[in-house]
Write a protein that holds these residues in place. Structure first.
Motif, PDB file in Angstrom:
ATOM      1  N   MET A 181      -9.856  -7.957  18.887  1.00  0.00           N
ATOM      2  CA  MET A 181     -11.164  -8.427  19.323  1.00  0.00           C
ATOM      3  C   MET A 181     -11.160  -9.941  19.475  1.00  0.00           C
ATOM      4  SD  MET A 181     -14.901  -7.882  17.517  1.00  0.00           S
ATOM      5  CE  MET A 181     -14.799  -6.102  17.711  1.00  0.00           C
ATOM      6  N   TYR A 182     -11.803 -10.404  20.540  1.00  0.00           N
ATOM      7  CA  TYR A 182     -12.066 -11.837  20.651  1.00  0.00           C
ATOM      8  C   TYR A 182     -13.380 -12.086  19.935  1.00  0.00           C
ATOM      9  CZ  TYR A 182     -11.985 -16.593  22.338  1.00  0.00           C
ATOM     10  OH  TYR A 182     -11.932 -17.973  22.389  1.00  0.00           O
ATOM     11  N   ASP A 183     -13.290 -12.690  18.768  1.00  0.00           N
ATOM     12  CA  ASP A 183     -14.451 -12.798  17.891  1.00  0.00           C
ATOM     13  C   ASP A 183     -15.585 -13.592  18.548  1.00  0.00           C
ATOM     14  OD1 ASP A 183     -14.939 -12.228  14.769  1.00  0.00           O
ATOM     15  OD2 ASP A 183     -16.014 -14.043  15.372  1.00  0.00           O
ATOM     16  N   VAL A 197     -17.270  -9.127  22.744  1.00  0.00           N
ATOM     17  CA  VAL A 197     -18.482  -8.836  21.975  1.00  0.00           C
ATOM     18  C   VAL A 197     -19.725  -9.190  22.779  1.00  0.00           C
ATOM     19  CG1 VAL A 197     -19.711  -9.323  19.825  1.00  0.00           C
ATOM     20  CG2 VAL A 197     -17.209  -9.346  19.866  1.00  0.00           C
ATOM     21  N   GLU A 199     -16.695  -1.733  11.815  1.00  0.00           N
ATOM     22  CA  GLU A 199     -15.835  -2.348  10.822  1.00  0.00           C
ATOM     23  C   GLU A 199     -16.230  -1.908   9.410  1.00  0.00           C
ATOM     24  OE1 GLU A 199     -16.467  -5.418  14.178  1.00  0.00           O
ATOM     25  OE2 GLU A 199     -17.652  -3.922  13.091  1.00  0.00           O
ATOM     26  N   PHE A 241     -12.980  -0.215  14.937  1.00  0.00           N
ATOM     27  CA  PHE A 241     -12.946  -1.654  14.718  1.00  0.00           C
ATOM     28  C   PHE A 241     -12.616  -1.907  13.248  1.00  0.00           C
ATOM     29  CE2 PHE A 241     -16.193  -2.949  18.265  1.00  0.00           C
ATOM     30  CZ  PHE A 241     -15.307  -2.496  19.223  1.00  0.00           C
ATOM     31  N   TYR A 282     -11.857  -5.158  10.304  1.00  0.00           N
ATOM     32  CA  TYR A 282     -11.599  -6.531   9.891  1.00  0.00           C
ATOM     33  C   TYR A 282     -10.139  -6.635   9.479  1.00  0.00           C
ATOM     34  CZ  TYR A 282     -16.602  -7.555   9.859  1.00  0.00           C
ATOM     35  OH  TYR A 282     -17.904  -7.754  10.217  1.00  0.00           O
ATOM     36  N   ARG A 297      -9.949  -7.142  14.136  1.00  0.00           N
ATOM     37  CA  ARG A 297     -10.840  -8.297  14.237  1.00  0.00           C
ATOM     38  C   ARG A 297     -10.365  -9.337  13.215  1.00  0.00           C
ATOM     39  NH1 ARG A 297     -17.498  -8.086  14.099  1.00  0.00           N
ATOM     40  NH2 ARG A 297     -17.828 -10.309  14.477  1.00  0.00           N
ATOM     41  N   SER A 340      -9.482 -12.662  11.065  1.00  0.00           N
ATOM     42  CA  SER A 340     -10.082 -13.859  10.496  1.00  0.00           C
ATOM     43  C   SER A 340      -8.956 -14.761  10.015  1.00  0.00           C
ATOM     44  CB  SER A 340     -10.998 -13.508   9.318  1.00  0.00           C
ATOM     45  OG  SER A 340     -12.141 -12.800   9.749  1.00  0.00           O
TER      46      SER A 340
END
Length: 293
Positions: free
Chosen positions: A9-11, A37, A181, A209, A211, A271, A273
């Motif tokens: 994912m492109y946050d 998103v 998520e 999805f 995290y 996704r 971080s």
């Protein structure tokens, strides 16, 4: 894990101008999917998808997730068909209820959220198939509309939903379901039962999805995700310990992905971080390649 699609994912927090380069980088690494998103106030999903598609040649791009109260299905069909004509077989249209508080803040509160989502999905799919649509539903009303340029390759329409009645609806009216998520293998199995109860086709996609944070030190990866895990736990009504993530060392991440696949996932969308998400994705894909042989 030979048929599982791996996406990223492109946050929403990342700057829009970084999307084209990110898309090219993850395509070069061998990722299957890139999801963008559409959350109120952050950025438009259709414009983001168009940028990502134009920057790449192979990557499948998903819109996750357009809120039905803000996206009339006629307009969404026009936008989706345009992208699907230019990039056949590379776009997935995601649709959901939208966050209730956000929808209320812009005066977009439907009488029945379930009816709106179901009618929107049915109209969207019919228009993309090139059909002439005339409907007077509870929430969606269209008087004789047909797309002038329907796509030659009809893109899948998937619903991003959580609650039981919405999961059953996804099985009835969509080509796939996006799982939020934090939900783990047991949640996927329960969701699949409801989706199948709704009458899902055998090729119904289950897109999860998750995290993600990958580092040489598993504790460091967990710390990177701490705030997101706590926020998602509050939203799902669970404890942080119950939130499923794809995190730890690259080998740990691959093991977690395997758990999701065993529970029925057809695609896992990471996704990330922390620093250098492209590097983290590369480490994960390399570890996955080792497992696949």
């Amino acid at each position: 894990m030979t048929n599982l699609r791996i996406g990223v994912m492109y946050d929403r927090a990342w700057p829009p101008e970084g999307l084209p380069a990110f898309a090219r980088d993850v395509e070069a690494l061998g990722a299957d999917d890139l999801w963008v998103v559409e959350d109120l106030g952050w950025g438009g999903g259709i414009s983001a998808a168009a940028l990502a598609l134009a920057a790449t040649s192979r990557l499948r791009v998903g819109l996750g997730i357009a809120p039905a109260p803000l996206r009339h299905p006629a307009l969404l069909a026009m936008e989706t068909a345009f992208l699907a004509r230019v990039h056949p077989g590379r776009f997935v249209a995601g649709l959901g209820h939208g966050v209730t508080e956000w929808m209320a803040s812009v005066g977009a509160t439907p009488g029945s959220a379930l009816a709106l989502l179901g009618e929107s999905a049915e109209v969207l799919r019919a228009l993309l198939r090139g059909e002439r649509v005339q409907t007077q539903g509870r929430e969606v009303r269209i008087d004789d509309l047909r797309l002038v340029h329907p796509p030659e390759v009809v893109p899948p329409v998937v619903l991003g939903v959580v609650r039981p009645r919405s999961l059953e609806l996804a099985g009835r009216v969509a080509d796939g379901t996006v799982i939020a998520e934090g939900l783990g293998p047991a949640d996927l199995r329960a969701a699949l039962a409801l989706i199948r109860q709704g009458g899902a086709a055998p090729d119904h996609e289950l897109i999860v999805f998750a995290y993600a944070a990958v580092a040489d030190d598993a504790g460091q990866a967990a710390e990177v995700l701490r705030d997101k895990v706590e926020d998602q736990a509050g939203w799902l009504g669970r404890t942080p310990e119950e939130i499923f993530t794809v995190s730890g060392t690259p080998a740990d991440a691959v093991a977690r992905i395997a758990e999701l696949e065993a529970a029925g996932a057809t695609s896992v969308v990471l996704r990330f971080s922390g620093d250098e998400p492209v590097r983290q994705l590369g480490a994960t894909l390399a570890a996955l390649a080792d497992v696949r042989g």
